[in-house]
Motif scaffolding. Sequence first.
Motif, PDB file in Angstrom:
ATOM      1  N   ASP A  20       0.818  -1.210   0.000  1.00 15.40           N
ATOM      2  CA  ASP A  20       0.000   0.000   0.000  1.00 15.40           C
ATOM      3  C   ASP A  20       0.857   1.268   0.000  1.00 15.40           C
ATOM      4  O   ASP A  20       0.472   2.275  -0.596  1.00 15.40           O
ATOM      5  N   CYS A  21       2.029   1.226   0.621  1.00 13.87           N
ATOM      6  CA  CYS A  21       2.948   2.371   0.519  1.00 13.87           C
ATOM      7  C   CYS A  21       3.402   2.537  -0.930  1.00 13.87           C
ATOM      8  O   CYS A  21       3.526   3.667  -1.416  1.00 13.87           O
ATOM      9  N   GLY A  22       3.599   1.434  -1.641  1.00 12.84           N
ATOM     10  CA  GLY A  22       3.927   1.511  -3.059  1.00 12.84           C
ATOM     11  C   GLY A  22       2.798   2.117  -3.867  1.00 12.84           C
ATOM     12  O   GLY A  22       3.034   2.942  -4.764  1.00 12.84           O
ATOM     13  N   ILE A  23       1.563   1.745  -3.550  1.00  8.18           N
ATOM     14  CA  ILE A  23       0.395   2.312  -4.232  1.00  8.18           C
ATOM     15  C   ILE A  23       0.348   3.819  -4.020  1.00  8.18           C
ATOM     16  O   ILE A  23       0.189   4.593  -4.973  1.00  8.18           O
ATOM     17  N   VAL A  24       0.498   4.242  -2.774  1.00 11.13           N
ATOM     18  CA  VAL A  24       0.405   5.668  -2.441  1.00 11.13           C
ATOM     19  C   VAL A  24       1.536   6.462  -3.102  1.00 11.13           C
ATOM     20  O   VAL A  24       1.296   7.518  -3.701  1.00 11.13           O
ATOM     21  N   LEU A  25       2.763   5.952  -3.013  1.00 12.23           N
ATOM     22  CA  LEU A  25       3.879   6.656  -3.638  1.00 12.23           C
ATOM     23  C   LEU A  25       3.691   6.726  -5.149  1.00 12.23           C
ATOM     24  O   LEU A  25       3.952   7.756  -5.775  1.00 12.23           O
ATOM     25  N   GLY A  26       3.193   5.642  -5.750  1.00 11.17           N
ATOM     26  CA  GLY A  26       2.922   5.650  -7.185  1.00 11.17           C
ATOM     27  C   GLY A  26       1.883   6.680  -7.572  1.00 11.17           C
ATOM     28  O   GLY A  26       2.048   7.399  -8.563  1.00 11.17           O
ATOM     29  N   LYS A  27       0.808   6.776  -6.807  1.00  9.68           N
ATOM     30  CA  LYS A  27      -0.241   7.760  -7.103  1.00  9.68           C
ATOM     31  C   LYS A  27       0.296   9.192  -6.983  1.00  9.68           C
ATOM     32  O   LYS A  27      -0.033  10.056  -7.798  1.00  9.68           O
ATOM     33  N   LEU A  28       1.114   9.424  -5.964  1.00 16.36           N
ATOM     34  CA  LEU A  28       1.710  10.754  -5.814  1.00 16.36           C
ATOM     35  C   LEU A  28       2.622  11.081  -6.992  1.00 16.36           C
ATOM     36  O   LEU A  28       2.587  12.200  -7.519  1.00 16.36           O
ATOM     37  N   LEU A  29       3.436  10.120  -7.405  1.00 15.14           N
ATOM     38  CA  LEU A  29       4.310  10.337  -8.556  1.00 15.14           C
ATOM     39  C   LEU A  29       3.503  10.643  -9.809  1.00 15.14           C
ATOM     40  O   LEU A  29       3.828  11.554 -10.570  1.00 15.14           O
ATOM     41  N   ARG A  30       2.431   9.884 -10.027  1.00 13.00           N
ATOM     42  CA  ARG A  30       1.585  10.115 -11.217  1.00 13.00           C
ATOM     43  C   ARG A  30       1.044  11.545 -11.219  1.00 13.00           C
ATOM     44  O   ARG A  30       1.068  12.226 -12.237  1.00 13.00           O
ATOM     45  N   GLU A  31       0.558  11.997 -10.072  1.00 13.07           N
ATOM     46  CA  GLU A  31       0.018  13.366  -9.988  1.00 13.07           C
ATOM     47  C   GLU A  31       1.090  14.411 -10.270  1.00 13.07           C
ATOM     48  O   GLU A  31       0.817  15.439 -10.872  1.00 13.07           O
ATOM     49  N   GLU A  32       2.316  14.154  -9.813  1.00 11.51           N
ATOM     50  CA  GLU A  32       3.402  15.116  -9.979  1.00 11.51           C
ATOM     51  C   GLU A  32       3.998  15.097 -11.391  1.00 11.51           C
ATOM     52  O   GLU A  32       4.435  16.131 -11.875  1.00 11.51           O
ATOM     53  N   ILE A  33       4.014  13.942 -12.034  1.00 14.61           N
ATOM     54  CA  ILE A  33       4.736  13.779 -13.305  1.00 14.61           C
ATOM     55  C   ILE A  33       3.887  14.113 -14.530  1.00 14.61           C
ATOM     56  O   ILE A  33       4.357  14.780 -15.460  1.00 14.61           O
ATOM     57  N   TYR A  34       2.641  13.649 -14.558  1.00 13.88           N
ATOM     58  CA  TYR A  34       1.826  13.768 -15.776  1.00 13.88           C
ATOM     59  C   TYR A  34       0.944  15.000 -15.738  1.00 13.88           C
ATOM     60  O   TYR A  34       0.454  15.371 -14.684  1.00 13.88           O
ATOM     61  N   PRO A  35       0.737  15.642 -16.895  1.00 16.41           N
ATOM     62  CA  PRO A  35       1.257  15.284 -18.210  1.00 16.41           C
ATOM     63  C   PRO A  35       2.753  15.584 -18.322  1.00 16.41           C
ATOM     64  O   PRO A  35       3.241  16.566 -17.773  1.00 16.41           O
ATOM     65  N   VAL A  36       3.453  14.707 -19.035  1.00 19.39           N
ATOM     66  CA  VAL A  36       4.905  14.816 -19.190  1.00 19.39           C
ATOM     67  C   VAL A  36       5.240  15.954 -20.138  1.00 19.39           C
ATOM     68  O   VAL A  36       4.719  16.022 -21.253  1.00 19.39           O
ATOM     69  N   ARG A  37       6.106  16.839 -19.677  1.00 19.92           N
ATOM     70  CA  ARG A  37       6.573  17.960 -20.513  1.00 19.92           C
ATOM     71  C   ARG A  37       7.974  18.350 -20.074  1.00 19.92           C
ATOM     72  O   ARG A  37       8.255  18.439 -18.886  1.00 19.92           O
ATOM     73  N   ALA A  38       8.836  18.586 -21.045  1.00 22.58           N
ATOM     74  CA  ALA A  38      10.152  19.186 -20.828  1.00 22.58           C
ATOM     75  C   ALA A  38      11.010  18.447 -19.799  1.00 22.58           C
ATOM     76  O   ALA A  38      11.639  19.058 -18.944  1.00 22.58           O
ATOM     77  N   ILE A  39      11.014  17.103 -19.882  1.00 19.10           N
ATOM     78  CA  ILE A  39      11.912  16.303 -19.043  1.00 19.10           C
ATOM     79  C   ILE A  39      12.667  15.323 -19.937  1.00 19.10           C
ATOM     80  O   ILE A  39      12.260  15.057 -21.079  1.00 19.10           O
ATOM     81  N   GLU A  40      13.714  14.752 -19.402  1.00 16.19           N
ATOM     82  CA  GLU A  40      14.504  13.785 -20.158  1.00 16.19           C
ATOM     83  C   GLU A  40      13.719  12.517 -20.501  1.00 16.19           C
ATOM     84  O   GLU A  40      13.927  11.917 -21.526  1.00 16.19           O
ATOM     85  N   ARG A  41      12.837  12.086 -19.632  1.00 12.44           N
ATOM     86  CA  ARG A  41      11.968  10.921 -19.773  1.00 12.44           C
ATOM     87  C   ARG A  41      12.655   9.601 -19.426  1.00 12.44           C
ATOM     88  O   ARG A  41      12.094   8.780 -18.728  1.00 12.44           O
ATOM     89  N   PHE A  42      13.851   9.356 -19.905  1.00 10.49           N
ATOM     90  CA  PHE A  42      14.566   8.107 -19.646  1.00 10.49           C
ATOM     91  C   PHE A  42      15.643   8.334 -18.594  1.00 10.49           C
ATOM     92  O   PHE A  42      16.304   9.375 -18.593  1.00 10.49           O
ATOM     93  N   GLY A  43      15.817   7.351 -17.715  1.00  7.27           N
ATOM     94  CA  GLY A  43      16.870   7.438 -16.719  1.00  7.27           C
ATOM     95  C   GLY A  43      17.371   6.056 -16.364  1.00  7.27           C
ATOM     96  O   GLY A  43      16.622   5.082 -16.465  1.00  7.27           O
ATOM     97  N   ASN A  44      18.624   5.977 -15.987  1.00  5.43           N
ATOM     98  CA  ASN A  44      19.139   4.697 -15.511  1.00  5.43           C
ATOM     99  C   ASN A  44      20.269   4.942 -14.517  1.00  5.43           C
ATOM    100  O   ASN A  44      20.871   6.010 -14.478  1.00  5.43           O
ATOM    101  N   ALA A  45      20.518   3.915 -13.715  1.00  3.26           N
ATOM    102  CA  ALA A  45      21.595   3.986 -12.729  1.00  3.26           C
ATOM    103  C   ALA A  45      21.972   2.575 -12.317  1.00  3.26           C
ATOM    104  O   ALA A  45      21.110   1.714 -12.165  1.00  3.26           O
ATOM    105  N   ALA A  46      23.254   2.353 -12.157  1.00  2.00           N
ATOM    106  CA  ALA A  46      23.763   1.136 -11.532  1.00  2.00           C
ATOM    107  C   ALA A  46      24.402   1.552 -10.217  1.00  2.00           C
ATOM    108  O   ALA A  46      25.208   2.478 -10.182  1.00  2.00           O
TER     109      ALA A  46
END
Length: 194
Positions: A67-93
């Motif tokens: 449920d913490c994953g659900i909540v964090l995901g919903k918050l991210l969705r609200e903050e991110i979309y609609p996508v504009r002026a970002i790199e879009r792809f990211g990676n890290a090792a």
Amino acid sequence: MKTIQRNTQETIIQANLEIYGSGEGKIDTQIGFFNHMLEALKKHSLMDLSITCQGDRHVDDHHSVEDCGIVLGKLLREEIYPVRAIERFGNAAVVMDEACVECDMDICNRAFLVFDMDVYGAFKGKVGDFDVELIEEFFRALTINAGLCVHIYLKRGKNLHHIIEASFKAFGIALRRALIKNNQIIIPSTKGSL
């Protein structure tokens, strides 16, 4: 900053998120190891995240973690979309002693998770009293609710604490890199929308 209160018969969660922050905030899920992992994610993503969870831990930790994953995901969705002026792809090792975990991410509004962490048969059991299998449940709930395509995979490692912590740090850094503002990319898609 976005805020969510989510109440079910299994958990009561309150959280707020600012994706362009400084890695600050208070984490209290009542699960020590999980708190430590969310602290690592918050610190390395540079998101300001506060989350409290009261869950039915007399059953087990599954509902609280998912449920913490659900909540964090919903918050991210609200903050991110609609996508504009970002790199879009990211990676890290990320390396932690003998462990190395990589995360590749696409902020695309198409949820998909590849969680390939059992390459050496090492991703089983517990860290303290924390069930390792709950890590995949957390990332699945987060990616589905955020609309992210995420690949997390173990490159090498034996120590479960190191492997899991590296996965949270790699996710946080990949997310930070995908969210880098770039005004040359108005809509980062050949389709014209995400």
